[in-house]
Design a protein around this motif. Structure first.
Motif, PDB file in Angstrom:
ATOM      1  N   HIS A   6     -54.854 -40.593  -2.145  1.00 36.01           N
ATOM      2  CA  HIS A   6     -55.828 -40.113  -2.963  1.00 36.01           C
ATOM      3  C   HIS A   6     -55.750 -38.563  -3.508  1.00 36.01           C
ATOM      4  O   HIS A   6     -56.075 -38.405  -4.667  1.00 36.01           O
ATOM      5  CB  HIS A   6     -57.243 -40.085  -2.240  1.00 36.01           C
ATOM      6  N   ARG A  24     -56.017 -50.926  -3.489  1.00 35.54           N
ATOM      7  CA  ARG A  24     -57.617 -50.673  -3.931  1.00 35.54           C
ATOM      8  C   ARG A  24     -57.501 -49.146  -4.536  1.00 35.54           C
ATOM      9  O   ARG A  24     -58.242 -48.615  -5.511  1.00 35.54           O
ATOM     10  CB  ARG A  24     -58.434 -50.787  -2.936  1.00 35.54           C
ATOM     11  N   CYS A  25     -56.796 -48.218  -3.813  1.00 28.99           N
ATOM     12  CA  CYS A  25     -56.842 -46.591  -4.392  1.00 28.99           C
ATOM     13  C   CYS A  25     -56.181 -46.724  -5.581  1.00 28.99           C
ATOM     14  O   CYS A  25     -56.589 -45.793  -6.736  1.00 28.99           O
ATOM     15  CB  CYS A  25     -56.127 -45.825  -3.235  1.00 28.99           C
ATOM     16  N   HIS A  40     -58.396 -48.125  -8.280  1.00 30.43           N
ATOM     17  CA  HIS A  40     -59.545 -46.990  -8.558  1.00 30.43           C
ATOM     18  C   HIS A  40     -59.255 -45.985  -9.598  1.00 30.43           C
ATOM     19  O   HIS A  40     -59.726 -45.711 -10.593  1.00 30.43           O
ATOM     20  CB  HIS A  40     -59.917 -46.374  -7.366  1.00 30.43           C
ATOM     21  N   LYS A  60     -60.756 -45.934 -13.334  1.00 26.96           N
ATOM     22  CA  LYS A  60     -61.686 -44.785 -13.704  1.00 26.96           C
ATOM     23  C   LYS A  60     -61.771 -44.347 -14.894  1.00 26.96           C
ATOM     24  O   LYS A  60     -60.664 -44.025 -15.548  1.00 26.96           O
ATOM     25  CB  LYS A  60     -61.669 -44.177 -12.361  1.00 26.96           C
ATOM     26  N   HIS A  99     -58.738 -47.678 -18.297  1.00 25.24           N
ATOM     27  CA  HIS A  99     -60.173 -47.425 -18.453  1.00 25.24           C
ATOM     28  C   HIS A  99     -60.196 -47.985 -19.922  1.00 25.24           C
ATOM     29  O   HIS A  99     -59.674 -47.339 -21.006  1.00 25.24           O
ATOM     30  CB  HIS A  99     -60.493 -46.122 -18.316  1.00 25.24           C
ATOM     31  N   ASP A 113     -58.814 -57.483  -7.002  1.00 16.74           N
ATOM     32  CA  ASP A 113     -59.433 -56.326  -6.862  1.00 16.74           C
ATOM     33  C   ASP A 113     -59.621 -55.529  -8.183  1.00 16.74           C
ATOM     34  O   ASP A 113     -60.632 -54.761  -8.413  1.00 16.74           O
ATOM     35  CB  ASP A 113     -58.447 -55.527  -6.189  1.00 16.74           C
ATOM     36  N   HIS A 118     -63.903 -54.475  -9.435  1.00 19.34           N
ATOM     37  CA  HIS A 118     -63.805 -52.810  -9.473  1.00 19.34           C
ATOM     38  C   HIS A 118     -65.133 -52.636 -10.448  1.00 19.34           C
ATOM     39  O   HIS A 118     -65.453 -53.355 -11.383  1.00 19.34           O
ATOM     40  CB  HIS A 118     -62.644 -52.151 -10.006  1.00 19.34           C
ATOM     41  N   GLU A 119     -65.777 -51.671 -10.249  1.00 18.86           N
ATOM     42  CA  GLU A 119     -66.759 -51.248 -10.991  1.00 18.86           C
ATOM     43  C   GLU A 119     -66.512 -51.024 -12.534  1.00 18.86           C
ATOM     44  O   GLU A 119     -67.502 -51.284 -13.213  1.00 18.86           O
ATOM     45  CB  GLU A 119     -67.574 -50.018 -10.474  1.00 18.86           C
TER      46      GLU A 119
END
Length: 183
Positions: free
Chosen positions: A45, A88-89, A92, A96, A102, A132, A136-137
Protein backbone atom coordinates in the motif's frame (compact mmCIF):
# COMPACT_ATOMS: atom_id res chain seq x y z
CA UNK A 1 11.00 5.40 -13.25
CA UNK A 2 11.60 1.67 -13.70
CA UNK A 3 10.19 0.93 -10.24
CA UNK A 4 7.10 3.03 -10.96
CA UNK A 5 6.55 1.28 -14.30
CA UNK A 6 6.72 -2.17 -12.65
CA UNK A 7 4.78 -1.26 -9.50
CA UNK A 8 1.89 -3.61 -10.31
CA UNK A 9 4.16 -6.54 -11.16
CA UNK A 10 6.03 -6.96 -7.87
CA UNK A 11 6.27 -5.07 -4.59
CA UNK A 12 8.87 -2.43 -5.54
CA UNK A 13 10.85 -2.59 -2.29
CA UNK A 14 10.54 -3.20 1.40
CA UNK A 15 9.70 0.06 3.14
CA UNK A 16 12.11 -0.82 5.95
CA UNK A 17 15.00 -0.54 3.51
CA UNK A 18 14.49 3.10 2.57
CA UNK A 19 15.64 6.53 3.57
CA UNK A 20 12.88 9.04 2.88
CA UNK A 21 12.26 12.77 3.07
CA UNK A 22 9.52 13.62 5.54
CA UNK A 23 7.27 15.54 3.06
CA UNK A 24 7.28 12.52 0.72
CA UNK A 25 6.36 10.13 3.53
CA UNK A 26 3.56 12.49 4.58
CA UNK A 27 2.13 12.26 1.06
CA UNK A 28 2.61 8.51 0.64
CA UNK A 29 1.09 7.70 4.02
CA UNK A 30 -1.75 10.23 3.82
CA UNK A 31 -0.54 12.17 6.83
CA UNK A 32 2.59 10.52 8.16
CA UNK A 33 1.40 7.24 9.66
CA UNK A 34 1.23 3.82 8.08
CA UNK A 35 -2.32 2.62 7.57
CA UNK A 36 -2.61 -0.67 9.37
CA UNK A 37 -6.36 -0.99 8.92
CA UNK A 38 -6.33 -2.13 5.31
CA UNK A 39 -6.91 -5.73 4.43
CA UNK A 40 -3.67 -5.95 2.48
CA UNK A 41 0.08 -5.55 3.05
CA UNK A 42 1.17 -2.22 4.52
CA UNK A 43 4.35 -2.05 2.43
CA UNK A 44 2.55 -2.69 -0.87
CA UNK A 45 0.00 0.00 0.00
CA UNK A 46 2.84 2.41 0.88
CA UNK A 47 4.65 1.90 -2.42
CA UNK A 48 1.55 2.02 -4.61
CA UNK A 49 0.47 5.21 -2.85
CA UNK A 50 4.03 6.59 -3.21
CA UNK A 51 3.93 6.15 -6.98
CA UNK A 52 0.28 7.24 -7.17
CA UNK A 53 1.47 10.62 -5.86
CA UNK A 54 4.19 10.66 -8.59
CA UNK A 55 6.96 10.53 -6.02
CA UNK A 56 10.37 9.32 -7.17
CA UNK A 57 12.85 6.93 -5.62
CA UNK A 58 15.90 4.96 -6.58
CA UNK A 59 17.78 1.83 -5.62
CA UNK A 60 21.40 1.50 -4.59
CA UNK A 61 23.56 -1.04 -6.36
CA UNK A 62 24.83 -2.46 -3.08
CA UNK A 63 23.30 -4.64 -0.40
CA UNK A 64 22.62 -2.74 2.82
CA UNK A 65 21.25 -5.77 4.63
CA UNK A 66 20.09 -9.27 3.82
CA UNK A 67 16.53 -10.56 3.93
CA UNK A 68 15.86 -14.22 4.32
CA UNK A 69 12.50 -15.86 4.02
CA UNK A 70 11.24 -18.88 5.90
CA UNK A 71 7.97 -20.84 5.76
CA UNK A 72 6.57 -19.49 9.06
CA UNK A 73 7.06 -15.76 8.42
CA UNK A 74 4.01 -13.52 8.12
CA UNK A 75 4.46 -12.99 4.37
CA UNK A 76 3.69 -16.70 4.05
CA UNK A 77 1.10 -17.12 6.82
CA UNK A 78 -0.83 -13.89 7.57
CA UNK A 79 -4.20 -13.65 5.80
CA UNK A 80 -3.70 -9.96 5.01
CA UNK A 81 -0.73 -10.99 2.85
CA UNK A 82 -2.63 -13.50 0.71
CA UNK A 83 -2.58 -13.52 -3.09
CA UNK A 84 -6.23 -12.39 -3.04
CA UNK A 85 -5.41 -9.35 -0.92
CA UNK A 86 -2.33 -8.47 -2.99
CA UNK A 87 -4.58 -8.49 -6.08
CA UNK A 88 -7.25 -6.33 -4.40
CA UNK A 89 -4.64 -3.78 -3.34
CA UNK A 90 -3.31 -3.55 -6.89
CA UNK A 91 -6.84 -3.23 -8.29
CA UNK A 92 -7.57 -0.42 -5.84
CA UNK A 93 -4.65 1.62 -7.20
CA UNK A 94 -5.30 0.63 -10.82
CA UNK A 95 -8.93 1.85 -10.67
CA UNK A 96 -8.91 4.74 -8.18
CA UNK A 97 -8.94 8.34 -9.47
CA UNK A 98 -5.54 8.97 -11.04
CA UNK A 99 -4.92 5.25 -11.58
CA UNK A 100 -4.05 3.85 -15.03
CA UNK A 101 -7.50 2.28 -15.57
CA UNK A 102 -9.64 4.94 -13.93
CA UNK A 103 -12.44 6.09 -16.20
CA UNK A 104 -14.07 9.46 -16.71
CA UNK A 105 -15.88 11.10 -13.83
CA UNK A 106 -17.95 14.25 -13.51
CA UNK A 107 -17.91 13.93 -9.76
CA UNK A 108 -17.51 11.06 -7.34
CA UNK A 109 -21.25 10.84 -6.63
CA UNK A 110 -22.18 10.12 -10.25
CA UNK A 111 -19.21 8.08 -11.42
CA UNK A 112 -19.48 6.63 -14.91
CA UNK A 113 -16.46 4.80 -16.28
CA UNK A 114 -15.51 4.80 -19.94
CA UNK A 115 -12.68 2.32 -19.43
CA UNK A 116 -12.68 -1.21 -20.78
CA UNK A 117 -10.22 -3.51 -19.00
CA UNK A 118 -9.11 -6.56 -20.93
CA UNK A 119 -7.74 -9.22 -18.56
CA UNK A 120 -5.34 -11.68 -20.15
CA UNK A 121 -4.82 -14.80 -18.05
CA UNK A 122 -6.13 -18.30 -17.52
CA UNK A 123 -8.15 -20.31 -15.02
CA UNK A 124 -8.72 -19.13 -11.44
CA UNK A 125 -6.32 -16.19 -11.83
CA UNK A 126 -8.40 -14.85 -14.73
CA UNK A 127 -11.73 -15.35 -12.93
CA UNK A 128 -10.48 -13.73 -9.69
CA UNK A 129 -9.06 -10.63 -11.42
CA UNK A 130 -12.27 -10.16 -13.42
CA UNK A 131 -14.52 -10.53 -10.37
CA UNK A 132 -12.48 -8.17 -8.20
CA UNK A 133 -12.38 -5.55 -10.97
CA UNK A 134 -16.17 -5.76 -11.33
CA UNK A 135 -16.68 -5.56 -7.55
CA UNK A 136 -14.58 -2.41 -7.07
CA UNK A 137 -16.28 0.92 -6.29
CA UNK A 138 -14.70 2.41 -9.44
CA UNK A 139 -15.40 -0.63 -11.62
CA UNK A 140 -14.60 -0.20 -15.29
CA UNK A 141 -17.33 0.23 -17.90
CA UNK A 142 -16.59 -3.31 -19.05
CA UNK A 143 -14.20 -6.14 -18.13
CA UNK A 144 -13.32 -8.55 -20.92
CA UNK A 145 -11.80 -11.97 -20.30
CA UNK A 146 -9.08 -13.15 -22.68
CA UNK A 147 -8.10 -16.78 -22.09
CA UNK A 148 -4.42 -16.71 -22.86
CA UNK A 149 -1.24 -18.45 -21.80
CA UNK A 150 2.24 -17.36 -22.93
CA UNK A 151 3.17 -19.34 -26.02
CA UNK A 152 -0.42 -19.68 -27.26
CA UNK A 153 -1.42 -17.85 -30.44
CA UNK A 154 -2.87 -14.39 -29.82
CA UNK A 155 -6.68 -14.73 -29.82
CA UNK A 156 -8.56 -13.35 -32.79
CA UNK A 157 -11.41 -10.85 -32.45
CA UNK A 158 -10.04 -9.15 -29.35
CA UNK A 159 -10.88 -5.51 -28.74
CA UNK A 160 -8.10 -3.34 -30.15
CA UNK A 161 -7.18 0.19 -29.09
CA UNK A 162 -8.51 1.47 -32.41
CA UNK A 163 -11.91 -0.21 -31.96
CA UNK A 164 -12.11 1.02 -28.36
CA UNK A 165 -11.26 4.58 -29.43
CA UNK A 166 -14.04 4.49 -32.07
CA UNK A 167 -16.45 3.44 -29.31
CA UNK A 168 -15.11 6.32 -27.16
CA UNK A 169 -13.60 3.93 -24.61
CA UNK A 170 -10.17 3.79 -23.04
CA UNK A 171 -8.70 0.28 -23.35
CA UNK A 172 -6.42 -1.05 -20.63
CA UNK A 173 -4.84 -4.47 -20.97
CA UNK A 174 -4.13 -6.24 -17.69
CA UNK A 175 -1.95 -9.31 -18.05
CA UNK A 176 -2.00 -11.47 -14.91
CA UNK A 177 0.13 -14.56 -14.45
CA UNK A 178 1.30 -16.10 -11.21
CA UNK A 179 4.45 -17.71 -12.56
CA UNK A 180 7.41 -15.32 -12.52
CA UNK A 181 8.66 -16.60 -15.91
CA UNK A 182 5.31 -15.65 -17.52
CA UNK A 183 5.37 -12.18 -15.99
Amino acid sequence: KEMRAARFVEIPSLHQAGVFRRPAVMMATDGGTFRDDFHWPVDLHFWLNWFHHNLLCGKLNEDLYFWRQHPCQQTRTHGRLSIDNLRRCKIHFILKPGGPAHGHEDNLESFVSTTVVQVWSIGKTLKDWVQDLLDHEFAPYQVLEVEYKPGWPIPKNILTREKARLQKHKLVRLIAFGAQKAR
